[in-house]
Design a protein around this motif. Structure first.
Motif, mmCIF file in Angstrom:
data_model
loop_
_atom_site.group_PDB
_atom_site.id
_atom_site.type_symbol
_atom_site.label_atom_id
_atom_site.label_comp_id
_atom_site.label_asym_id
_atom_site.label_seq_id
_atom_site.Cartn_x
_atom_site.Cartn_y
_atom_site.Cartn_z
ATOM 1 N N GLY A 54 0.794 -1.223 0.000
ATOM 2 C CA GLY A 54 0.000 0.000 0.000
ATOM 3 C C GLY A 54 0.825 1.272 0.000
ATOM 4 N N LEU A 55 2.063 1.184 -0.475
ATOM 5 C CA LEU A 55 2.945 2.353 -0.444
ATOM 6 C C LEU A 55 2.783 3.251 -1.668
ATOM 7 N N VAL A 56 2.494 2.673 -2.815
ATOM 8 C CA VAL A 56 2.247 3.436 -4.038
ATOM 9 C C VAL A 56 1.164 2.731 -4.842
ATOM 10 N N SER A 57 0.569 3.455 -5.758
ATOM 11 C CA SER A 57 -0.466 2.875 -6.614
ATOM 12 C C SER A 57 0.169 1.975 -7.674
ATOM 13 N N GLU A 58 -0.663 1.149 -8.284
ATOM 14 C CA GLU A 58 -0.170 0.262 -9.343
ATOM 15 C C GLU A 58 0.449 1.049 -10.477
ATOM 16 N N SER A 59 -0.181 2.151 -10.865
ATOM 17 C CA SER A 59 0.340 2.927 -11.993
ATOM 18 C C SER A 59 1.702 3.534 -11.677
ATOM 19 N N ARG A 60 1.877 3.997 -10.459
ATOM 20 C CA ARG A 60 3.176 4.568 -10.071
ATOM 21 C C ARG A 60 4.247 3.493 -9.994
ATOM 22 N N ALA A 61 3.876 2.335 -9.471
ATOM 23 C CA ALA A 61 4.830 1.230 -9.389
ATOM 24 C C ALA A 61 5.204 0.746 -10.783
ATOM 25 N N ALA A 62 4.243 0.696 -11.681
ATOM 26 C CA ALA A 62 4.507 0.247 -13.046
ATOM 27 C C ALA A 62 5.433 1.229 -13.764
ATOM 28 N N ALA A 63 5.286 2.514 -13.470
ATOM 29 C CA ALA A 63 6.142 3.527 -14.087
ATOM 30 C C ALA A 63 7.572 3.403 -13.591
ATOM 31 N N PHE A 64 7.722 2.894 -12.370
ATOM 32 C CA PHE A 64 9.058 2.731 -11.814
ATOM 33 C C PHE A 64 9.726 1.541 -12.465
#
Length: 64
Positions: A54-64
């Protein structure tokens, strides 16, 4: 004057660069990540768990 660095210093520096230059990872995400992980390098090495934790959203994690 040269500054001596350790492998760990370089690892942390590169982790900070990776987080700094990642789309969607801003100050709020940094805060959440570093409240959970003791160092930026540990956060980066466990990036696959960010969404589950729950630290970042899926979209933010995918961008990383």
């Amino acid at each position: 004057m040269a500054v001596a660095t350790t492998v760990e210093d370089e690892r942390e520096y590169l982790a900070c660069l990776a987080l700094r230059n990642a789309d969607g990872i801003g100050p709020k995400s940094w805060k959440r990540l570093l409240e959970h992980y003791p160092t930026p390098a540990e956060a980066v090495s466990d990036a696959g768990a960010w969404v589950r934790l729950g630290l970042v959203s899926e979209s933010r994690a995918a961008a990383f």
